[in-house]
Design an enzyme around this catalytic site. Structure first.
Site, PDB file in Angstrom:
ATOM      1  N   LYS A 248       0.667  -1.361  -0.182  1.00  0.00           N
ATOM      2  CA  LYS A 248      -0.114   0.055   0.105  1.00  0.00           C
ATOM      3  C   LYS A 248       1.035   1.431   0.170  1.00  0.00           C
ATOM      4  O   LYS A 248       1.954   1.270   0.310  1.00  0.00           O
ATOM      5  CB  LYS A 248      -1.014   0.071   1.084  1.00  0.00           C
ATOM      6  CG  LYS A 248      -0.351  -0.119   2.408  1.00  0.00           C
ATOM      7  CD  LYS A 248      -0.924  -0.335   3.776  1.00  0.00           C
ATOM      8  CE  LYS A 248      -0.271  -0.181   4.893  1.00  0.00           C
ATOM      9  NZ  LYS A 248      -1.060  -1.148   5.970  1.00  0.00           N
TER      10      LYS A 248
ATOM     11  N   TYR B 139      14.130  31.565   5.329  1.00  0.00           N
ATOM     12  CA  TYR B 139      12.986  32.388   5.840  1.00  0.00           C
ATOM     13  C   TYR B 139      13.159  32.722   7.213  1.00  0.00           C
ATOM     14  O   TYR B 139      13.485  31.847   8.115  1.00  0.00           O
ATOM     15  CB  TYR B 139      11.675  31.707   5.727  1.00  0.00           C
ATOM     16  CG  TYR B 139      11.259  31.374   3.802  1.00  0.00           C
ATOM     17  CD1 TYR B 139      11.184  32.586   3.307  1.00  0.00           C
ATOM     18  CD2 TYR B 139      11.293  30.146   3.544  1.00  0.00           C
ATOM     19  CE1 TYR B 139      10.935  32.508   1.912  1.00  0.00           C
ATOM     20  CE2 TYR B 139      11.092  30.059   2.361  1.00  0.00           C
ATOM     21  CZ  TYR B 139      10.678  31.212   1.374  1.00  0.00           C
ATOM     22  OH  TYR B 139      10.695  31.022   0.021  1.00  0.00           O
TER      23      TYR B 139
ATOM     24  N   MET C 110      10.329  24.760   0.867  1.00  0.00           N
ATOM     25  CA  MET C 110       9.585  23.991  -0.061  1.00  0.00           C
ATOM     26  C   MET C 110      10.421  23.112  -0.820  1.00  0.00           C
ATOM     27  O   MET C 110      10.040  21.866  -0.845  1.00  0.00           O
ATOM     28  CB  MET C 110       8.452  24.848  -0.757  1.00  0.00           C
ATOM     29  CG  MET C 110       7.397  23.768  -1.604  1.00  0.00           C
ATOM     30  SD  MET C 110       6.176  24.708  -2.639  1.00  0.00           S
ATOM     31  CE  MET C 110       5.185  25.439  -1.527  1.00  0.00           C
TER      32      MET C 110
ATOM     33  N   ARG D  21     -10.573   0.242  14.146  1.00  0.00           N
ATOM     34  CA  ARG D  21     -10.438   0.992  12.890  1.00  0.00           C
ATOM     35  C   ARG D  21     -11.565   0.588  11.688  1.00  0.00           C
ATOM     36  O   ARG D  21     -12.415   1.199  11.743  1.00  0.00           O
ATOM     37  CB  ARG D  21      -8.886   0.713  12.240  1.00  0.00           C
ATOM     38  CG  ARG D  21      -8.451   1.829  11.045  1.00  0.00           C
ATOM     39  CD  ARG D  21      -7.199   1.536  10.662  1.00  0.00           C
ATOM     40  NE  ARG D  21      -6.516   0.325  10.087  1.00  0.00           N
ATOM     41  CZ  ARG D  21      -5.364   0.215   9.654  1.00  0.00           C
ATOM     42  NH1 ARG D  21      -4.405   0.965  10.010  1.00  0.00           N
ATOM     43  NH2 ARG D  21      -5.018  -1.198   9.287  1.00  0.00           N
TER      44      ARG D  21
HETATM   45  C1  LIG Z   1      -0.174  -1.826   6.898  1.00  0.00           C
HETATM   46  C2  LIG Z   1      -1.003  -3.133   7.452  1.00  0.00           C
HETATM   47  C3  LIG Z   1      -0.210  -4.306   7.771  1.00  0.00           C
HETATM   48  C4  LIG Z   1       1.282  -4.195   7.488  1.00  0.00           C
HETATM   49  O1  LIG Z   1       2.068  -3.695   8.834  1.00  0.00           O
HETATM   50  P1  LIG Z   1       3.398  -3.634   9.140  1.00  0.00           P
HETATM   51  O2  LIG Z   1       3.731  -2.971  10.461  1.00  0.00           O
HETATM   52  O3  LIG Z   1       4.008  -2.537   8.139  1.00  0.00           O
HETATM   53  O4  LIG Z   1       3.976  -4.911   8.878  1.00  0.00           O
HETATM   54  C5  LIG Z   1      -0.682  -5.303   7.756  1.00  0.00           C
HETATM   55  N1  LIG Z   1      -1.834  -5.322   7.956  1.00  0.00           N
HETATM   56  C6  LIG Z   1      -2.904  -4.289   7.667  1.00  0.00           C
HETATM   57  C7  LIG Z   1      -4.561  -4.552   7.678  1.00  0.00           C
HETATM   58  C8  LIG Z   1      -2.262  -3.021   7.590  1.00  0.00           C
HETATM   59  O5  LIG Z   1      -3.169  -2.136   7.062  1.00  0.00           O
END
Ligand SMILES: *Cc1c(COP(=O)(O)O)cnc(C)c1O
Length: 833
Positions: free
Chosen positions: A502, A727, A776, A600
């Protein structure tokens, strides 16, 4: 040509195998251990090796289908299924491979240089090749093939044409060097140096030295630096042990004491180093175009070899001056017109060409594959033979276009035309090609640049590269593979692995990483949003992909690209059910996320009936059911973690009860893999660990950082006490100060929190604090205390000697945020060691 030939009958007796199936007596030319590297089915002999996670026996059937007919195995197989094959059974196929190649080596009596040591093996080997290739036809290990498998594969192509062999040997466990000695049978030994003991599987330095010395038991001459006490006393002990008539000649060198080559002075001047030494009563010297200590040490080892081989002083001096850098890696980067470029323009020989072609064919993002290849020099075979083999390789890897550069390859162009290589084009020189370049179309293709150093194909590389500002993130694909292995070793063989790619693979790119994971046979990939999954599919990734956060507006692309949504709540579940119903789809692969304490995403226990109802319809096929741990890295919360696991199991069982098939159960992320083996279940989800972070800080894993963020210096300024920088004038100079403006700012992902001395960057190996506010696109650093810095010089922002963890700490954040925050305008360059 009078080559040593091997028929399968012959091989069976050399390796003392039992025949399980015996057919025609086939000629064997290639030894195959990785089914992905198959090129010549008829003449390949496959060794079914067993690793901790992969068993070569699983590849026998697919290889048989592709026409392979010769196998060395250790486990029983269904002989009826392979009735046209030759199947040899041995107790240990790896040992059989080694025995066969040791036998092959015995057929030749040429000087063979065997190199071992902790560092510098590959450089010394490559430099010796550069220094000696005008004088000998050389065979050498490709890249750093120096393992129990790499060494036999390196030695196997040895033939009558070769006049000198150079092989490297590396070991990680006691007992291994004895095997490598039998295969290499070196006549000249080089012991480069020795590092720390614990880095490899040895109890102490002495044990490690003694083990490495096993390579040299039967050499005639041993080259080493006697300034290392452990090596020096190890060599002396070995020498004493050997019977009088079996003792080797010692060719030692030293910077401090008497030795065969006694170095008197090492003088670094400008871009070069002059090394002066005493040898056989005379003062001699060389100049090398490098100034770092490792290069000096490597060059002296090479010098000893040249002296030993009695090359003239004039020849030695001339070649030493021309030593070139050794490319230890294959780089993949973006080129013009949506092309990708692999630059391997440092050497051209068949084995490194094959490796580069393998890397080319692993890349799935373009269907068109172009190879730009120079003459291959010093191959030790006739040009006709050589280029016929090149043509076969190109054909087998489905290369779409060949551009040959050089007189010799141009002279053989009929071979490529006859072999049916599509679109062959030839140019007599790089200059001739560059002149034509504006008229040659390059678009949406991957281009491999492969050539001998003298051709300087890097000129072409520069022209084909996409021009962007000079901040780059380098991503080490070998490190990704290495890290993956570290975690795989913690799993039971049957446990699956999902790679978390991701957010552009935590900032490391998207399909390039996914592609590497696919190559290493991961089971699953996961992305956050549908468009990330679409990118992967467009890049040729065909692994199943879970989308953790599907949105209604993306359902059509999800289905179009065969992406698998995570259904995490009643709302999204109903929406998706309606969608597939309307589309007339059944059994669509989905994942169910359960809420166990992260709070979550996920169905709570109370919402399970909704899921159960949906699972009774024909619309879904549940691929997996999972939950996410809130604090897998923290021992303080282990009770909570176990409670989450328990709740998960209870909920998953309720779902399993209504289904007639099994789904994959998974819970842990990186830290969970290390800290909670009891919750590995059917699959684990590896994220940050792939990229070199072990958020648990436990487990003692040997992880490598994957990403290095680099920039360059745009300008250097001398400021007087009292002046201010950036700045708001907050960077006040308290003494005369030299500052450098670096081409990176918060728009690139360099946090503003790092201003005013909080953050530091690496310049020439020294830390330079940020001065003033981060802008920036630019940041100023104080380089007053660092000498020899010039405009255009490279600056390391993080990675390598400046761990991302450290920089994240300065910025009061975690590596995840820093990595994922590197902006997409920063060019990514991928490489393999
Ligand atoms: C990002 C994520 C992981 C991976 O977590 P790490 O700590 O980077 O290994 C595993 N499961 C879910 C659902 C995630 O969102």
């Amino acid at each position: 040509m009078n080559r040593v030939k091997y028929f399968i009958d012959n091989i069976a007796s050399i390796i003392k195998a039992k025949w399980l199936v015996q057919q025609d007596n086939a000629l064997i030319e290639q030894l195959l251990i990785d089914s992905r590297k198959l090129i010549f089915p008829q003449t390949s002999l496959f060794f079914a090796l067993k690793g901790p996670r992969r068993d070569g026996h699983a590849f026998i059937a697919p290889l048989y289908k592709k026409g392979v007919r010769n196998f060395v195995i250790s486990e029983a197989v269904d002989t009826d299924a392979f009735s046209e094959a030759n199947i040899l059974q041995v107790s240990d196929p790896l040992q059989a491979l080694q025995t066969l190649v040791a036998h092959h080596r015995k057929q030749f009596s040429l000087p063979v240089i065997g190199i071992t040591g902790s560092n510098g093996k590959t450089i010394v080997k490559e430099w010796l090749n550069q220094l000696l290739e005008d004088h000998y036809t050389i065979i050498r290990s490709p890249k750093s093939y120096n393992s129990q498998i790499g060494v036999p594969l390196s030695v196997w192509p040895l033939n009558e044409q070769h006049e000198l062999a150079i092989f490297e040997a590396g070991i990680s466990l006691p007992g291994e060097m004895e095997q490598l000695q039998k295969i290499i049978q070196p006549t000249i030994g080089i012991f480069t140096n020795v590092g720390e003991a614990h880095s490899e599987g040895f109890v102490n330095l002495r044990q490690k030295v003694n083990e490495k010395l096993q390579l040299f038991r039967h050499v005639e001459t041993l080259i080493y630096c006697q300034d290392d006490h452990e090596i020096n006393s190890g060599v002396a002990a070995l020498w004493q042990q050997l019977p009088n008539n079996k003792r080797f000649t010692i060719f030692s060198w030293s910077m401090v004491s008497e030795a065969v080559l006694q170095v008197r002075e090492v003088l670094k001047e400008g871009a070069g180093t002059t090394i002066t030494a005493q040898y056989k009563g005379e003062e001699i010297s060389i100049v090398i175009p490098f100034t770092d200590n490792a290069s000096v040490e490597n060059a002296i080892h090479c010098w000893c070899v040249m002296l030993h081989l009695q090359l003239s002083q004039e020849v030695i001096e001339r070649h030493m001056r021309q030593l070139g850098p050794v490319a230890m890696r294959l780089e993949l980067k973006k080129g013009i017109n949506n092309c990708s470029i692999i630059n391997d323009s440092y050497s051209a020989d068949l084995s490194s060409f094959t490796i580069a072609l393998d890397f080319l064919s692993q890349q799935q993002q373009h269907t068109k594959r172009t190879v730009i290849l120079s003459d291959i020099l010093q191959s030790g075979r006739s040009e006709k033979d050589l280029y016929a083999e090149v043509a076969r390789l190109l054909q087998q890897r489905q290369v779409s276009r060949l551009i040959g550069i050089g007189e010799r390859i141009s002279h053989q162009q009929h071979i490529f035309q006859n072999a049916g290589i599509p679109e062959p084009a030839f140019y007599s020189s790089v200059d001739a090609f560059i002149k034509e370049l504006p008229h040659i179309p390059f678009k949406d293709e991957i281009i491999l640049l492969k050539g001998a150093r003298v051709f300087e194909l890097e000129q072409i590389d520069r022209l084909l590269q996409q021009k962007v500002h000079q901040t780059v993130m380098e991503i080490d694909l070998t490190a990704v593979a290495h890290n993956l292995k570290q975690f795989q070793q913690l799993l039971k063989p049957a446990t699956k692995m999902m790679g978390m790619v991701k957010a552009f693979s935590y900032g490391s790119g998207s399909y390039e990483i996914a592609n590497a994971l696919q190559f290493h046979h991961l089971d699953y990939l996961a992305v956050a949003y549908a468009d990330e999954g679409v990118e992967l599919r467009k890049g040729g990734i065909n692994l199943p992909v879970m989308v953790m956060n599907p949105e209604e507006s993306t359902f059509d692309v999800l289905v179009q690209y065969n992406l698998e949504p995570d259904l995490y709540a009643p709302g999204i579940l109903r929406l998706f059910e309606d969608f597939v119903k309307k589309q007339g789809i059944q059994q669509y692969p989905v994942h169910i996320e359960l809420e166990t304490g992260m709070n979550r995403l996920g169905f709570s226990m109370a919402e399970l009936p909704v899921v159960i109802d949906a699972l009774r319809t024909p619309f879904f096929k549940v691929q997996s059911v999972f939950t996410h741990l809130a604090s897998s890295e923290d021992p303080q919360h282990d009770a909570y973690t176990n409670k989450q696991g328990g709740l998960y199991l209870e909920m998953a069982e309720q779902l399993q009860a209504v289904l007639s098939y099994r789904f994959i159960r998974h819970v842990v992320n990186t830290a969970g893999i290390v800290r909670h083996p009891q919750w590995h279940l059917d699959m684990v989800r590896l994220g940050i660990g792939l990229y070199g972070g072990d958020s648990s800080g436990e487990g003692g894993l040997d992880l490598r950082e994957v990403s290095t963020l680099k920039s360059t210096i745009a300008q250097i300024k001398e400021l007087k006490e009292g002046e201010t920088v950036s700045y708001g004038r907050r960077g006040v100079v308290t003494r005369d100060t030299r500052i450098a403006t670096v081409r990176i700012g918060y728009a690139d992902g360099y946090p503003r929190l790092l201003g005013h001395g909080v953050g530091k960057m690496l310049v020439n190996g020294h830390l330079a604090p940020v001065i003033g506010t981060v802008c920036m696109d630019m940041t100023m650093i104080d380089i007053t205390n660092i000498s020899h810095v010039r405009e255009g010089d490279e600056v390391i922002v993080f990675g390598g000697a400046l761990p991302v963890k450290q920089v994240a700490h300065w910025a009061q954040t975690i590596p995840y945020e820093l990595l994922a925050g590197v902006s997409q305008r920063v060019k990514r360059i991928y490489f393999e060691e």
